[in-house]
Design a protein around this motif. Structure first.
Motif, PDB file in Angstrom:
ATOM      1  N   MET A   1     104.656 -20.787   2.634  1.00  0.00           N
ATOM      2  CA  MET A   1     103.886 -20.278   3.751  1.00  0.00           C
ATOM      3  C   MET A   1     104.482 -20.816   5.053  1.00  0.00           C
ATOM      4  O   MET A   1     104.762 -21.999   5.174  1.00  0.00           O
ATOM      5  CB  MET A   1     102.431 -20.712   3.604  1.00  0.00           C
ATOM      6  CG  MET A   1     101.539 -20.158   4.655  1.00  0.00           C
ATOM      7  SD  MET A   1      99.828 -20.558   4.274  1.00  0.00           S
ATOM      8  CE  MET A   1      99.230 -20.791   5.905  1.00  0.00           C
ATOM      9  N   ILE A   2     104.669 -19.934   6.005  1.00  0.00           N
ATOM     10  CA  ILE A   2     105.216 -20.317   7.305  1.00  0.00           C
ATOM     11  C   ILE A   2     104.049 -20.502   8.276  1.00  0.00           C
ATOM     12  O   ILE A   2     103.307 -19.560   8.556  1.00  0.00           O
ATOM     13  CB  ILE A   2     106.180 -19.236   7.838  1.00  0.00           C
ATOM     14  CG1 ILE A   2     107.357 -19.085   6.883  1.00  0.00           C
ATOM     15  CG2 ILE A   2     106.657 -19.586   9.237  1.00  0.00           C
ATOM     16  CD1 ILE A   2     108.265 -17.933   7.213  1.00  0.00           C
ATOM     17  N   ARG A   3     103.905 -21.711   8.763  1.00  0.00           N
ATOM     18  CA  ARG A   3     102.827 -21.988   9.709  1.00  0.00           C
ATOM     19  C   ARG A   3     103.252 -21.608  11.115  1.00  0.00           C
ATOM     20  O   ARG A   3     104.414 -21.774  11.495  1.00  0.00           O
ATOM     21  CB  ARG A   3     102.455 -23.462   9.661  1.00  0.00           C
ATOM     22  CG  ARG A   3     101.904 -23.912   8.340  1.00  0.00           C
ATOM     23  CD  ARG A   3     101.597 -25.366   8.323  1.00  0.00           C
ATOM     24  NE  ARG A   3     102.010 -26.019   9.556  1.00  0.00           N
ATOM     25  CZ  ARG A   3     101.599 -27.196   9.969  1.00  0.00           C
ATOM     26  NH1 ARG A   3     100.794 -27.878   9.241  1.00  0.00           N
ATOM     27  NH2 ARG A   3     102.012 -27.712  11.092  1.00  0.00           N
ATOM     28  N   THR A   4     102.322 -21.128  11.903  1.00  0.00           N
ATOM     29  CA  THR A   4     102.609 -20.720  13.277  1.00  0.00           C
ATOM     30  C   THR A   4     103.051 -21.913  14.116  1.00  0.00           C
ATOM     31  O   THR A   4     103.918 -21.792  14.980  1.00  0.00           O
ATOM     32  CB  THR A   4     101.366 -20.047  13.896  1.00  0.00           C
ATOM     33  OG1 THR A   4     100.928 -19.006  13.010  1.00  0.00           O
ATOM     34  CG2 THR A   4     101.692 -19.422  15.227  1.00  0.00           C
ATOM     35  N   VAL A   5     102.506 -23.074  13.839  1.00  0.00           N
ATOM     36  CA  VAL A   5     102.902 -24.293  14.556  1.00  0.00           C
ATOM     37  C   VAL A   5     104.380 -24.605  14.301  1.00  0.00           C
ATOM     38  O   VAL A   5     105.106 -24.990  15.215  1.00  0.00           O
ATOM     39  CB  VAL A   5     102.011 -25.481  14.129  1.00  0.00           C
ATOM     40  CG1 VAL A   5     102.521 -26.778  14.691  1.00  0.00           C
ATOM     41  CG2 VAL A   5     100.576 -25.251  14.543  1.00  0.00           C
ATOM     42  N   SER A  10     109.962 -24.787  16.172  1.00  0.00           N
ATOM     43  CA  SER A  10     111.342 -24.328  15.976  1.00  0.00           C
ATOM     44  C   SER A  10     111.908 -23.696  17.243  1.00  0.00           C
ATOM     45  O   SER A  10     113.083 -23.876  17.565  1.00  0.00           O
ATOM     46  CB  SER A  10     111.417 -23.325  14.831  1.00  0.00           C
ATOM     47  OG  SER A  10     111.154 -23.957  13.612  1.00  0.00           O
ATOM     48  N   VAL A  11     111.068 -22.957  17.962  1.00  0.00           N
ATOM     49  CA  VAL A  11     111.516 -22.360  19.226  1.00  0.00           C
ATOM     50  C   VAL A  11     111.832 -23.465  20.235  1.00  0.00           C
ATOM     51  O   VAL A  11     112.871 -23.426  20.900  1.00  0.00           O
ATOM     52  CB  VAL A  11     110.443 -21.392  19.785  1.00  0.00           C
ATOM     53  CG1 VAL A  11     110.777 -20.968  21.204  1.00  0.00           C
ATOM     54  CG2 VAL A  11     110.312 -20.176  18.885  1.00  0.00           C
ATOM     55  N   ILE A 106     113.212 -21.167  10.622  1.00  0.00           N
ATOM     56  CA  ILE A 106     112.085 -22.066  10.417  1.00  0.00           C
ATOM     57  C   ILE A 106     112.243 -22.636   9.017  1.00  0.00           C
ATOM     58  O   ILE A 106     112.112 -21.910   8.041  1.00  0.00           O
ATOM     59  CB  ILE A 106     110.747 -21.338  10.574  1.00  0.00           C
ATOM     60  CG1 ILE A 106     110.656 -20.788  11.983  1.00  0.00           C
ATOM     61  CG2 ILE A 106     109.591 -22.271  10.275  1.00  0.00           C
ATOM     62  CD1 ILE A 106     109.697 -19.689  12.137  1.00  0.00           C
ATOM     63  N   ASP A 107     112.556 -23.902   8.967  1.00  0.00           N
ATOM     64  CA  ASP A 107     112.904 -24.561   7.699  1.00  0.00           C
ATOM     65  C   ASP A 107     114.039 -23.779   7.035  1.00  0.00           C
ATOM     66  O   ASP A 107     115.107 -23.673   7.584  1.00  0.00           O
ATOM     67  CB  ASP A 107     111.687 -24.716   6.787  1.00  0.00           C
ATOM     68  CG  ASP A 107     110.650 -25.653   7.392  1.00  0.00           C
ATOM     69  OD1 ASP A 107     111.056 -26.607   8.082  1.00  0.00           O
ATOM     70  OD2 ASP A 107     109.454 -25.428   7.183  1.00  0.00           O
ATOM     71  N   LYS A 108     113.782 -23.187   5.871  1.00  0.00           N
ATOM     72  CA  LYS A 108     114.820 -22.435   5.169  1.00  0.00           C
ATOM     73  C   LYS A 108     114.699 -20.926   5.388  1.00  0.00           C
ATOM     74  O   LYS A 108     115.495 -20.158   4.864  1.00  0.00           O
ATOM     75  CB  LYS A 108     114.758 -22.733   3.678  1.00  0.00           C
ATOM     76  CG  LYS A 108     115.085 -24.171   3.355  1.00  0.00           C
ATOM     77  CD  LYS A 108     114.992 -24.430   1.884  1.00  0.00           C
ATOM     78  CE  LYS A 108     115.287 -25.899   1.602  1.00  0.00           C
ATOM     79  NZ  LYS A 108     115.159 -26.225   0.193  1.00  0.00           N
TER      80      LYS A 108
END
Length: 161
Positions: A1-5, A10-11, A106-108
């Motif tokens: 799961m990709i969290r919005t935070v 990452s930005v 974002i991560d991988k």
């Protein structure tokens, strides 16, 4: 799961990789209206800075996936006076376009940028991102969990005559 935070961080991390912008502050989720710019001028010592915000636009569920649509806003605020302020804004927008070329890592995972816009007299860089995210296991219906355990078995039959 990709969290919005994680997307937001990452930005900011990607903005920090641009070596020309080492003196720039990066503020997260701050208001950038005209009334607040005076207080920020004191905070950042008249240096230009970025403010990053994310708006979640849409989330659609289907089975084990969730389709998400988000906008990422990167505000560029320059409190300095000067004749080349418009040129600086245009250079910043060009650099942001190159920095956020086609995706954000974002991560991988890599999230594909489907649209880029320039708003408010080239002071705001907006990216629209659409991606599919896994649901957490608690949010998957029981029937789908059982389906996950099942396998399709392919059997070849040979009929002798």
């Amino acid at each position: 799961m990709i969290r919005t935070v994680d997307t937001l961080l990452s930005v900011c991390k990607k903005l920090r990789t641009k070596t020309d912008w080492d003196e720039y502050e990066i503020l997260v989720d701050e208001k950038t209206t005209d009334e607040n710019e005076d207080t920020y001028e004191e905070t950042v010592n008249d240096n230009p800075y970025f403010s990053v915000q994310i708006d979640m636009l849409n989330s659609t569920d289907s089975f084990k996936l969730r389709e998400k649509l988000i906008n990422i806003y990167i505000y560029y605020i320059d409190a300095r006076n000067g004749n080349n302020k418009s040129e600086r804004k245009l250079d910043i927008m060009d650099n942001l376009t190159e920095l956020f070329d086609s995706s954000i890592q974002i991560d991988k995972s890599y999230l594909h940028i489907i649209r880029k816009d320039y708003l408010d007299n080239n002071s705001i860089f907006k990216m629209t991102i659409k991606y599919y995210d896994n649901k957490s296991i608690e949010n998957i219906p029981i029937e789908d969990k059982w389906d996950e355990l099942m396998e399709v078995i392919k059997v070849k039959y040979k009929v002798e005559e």
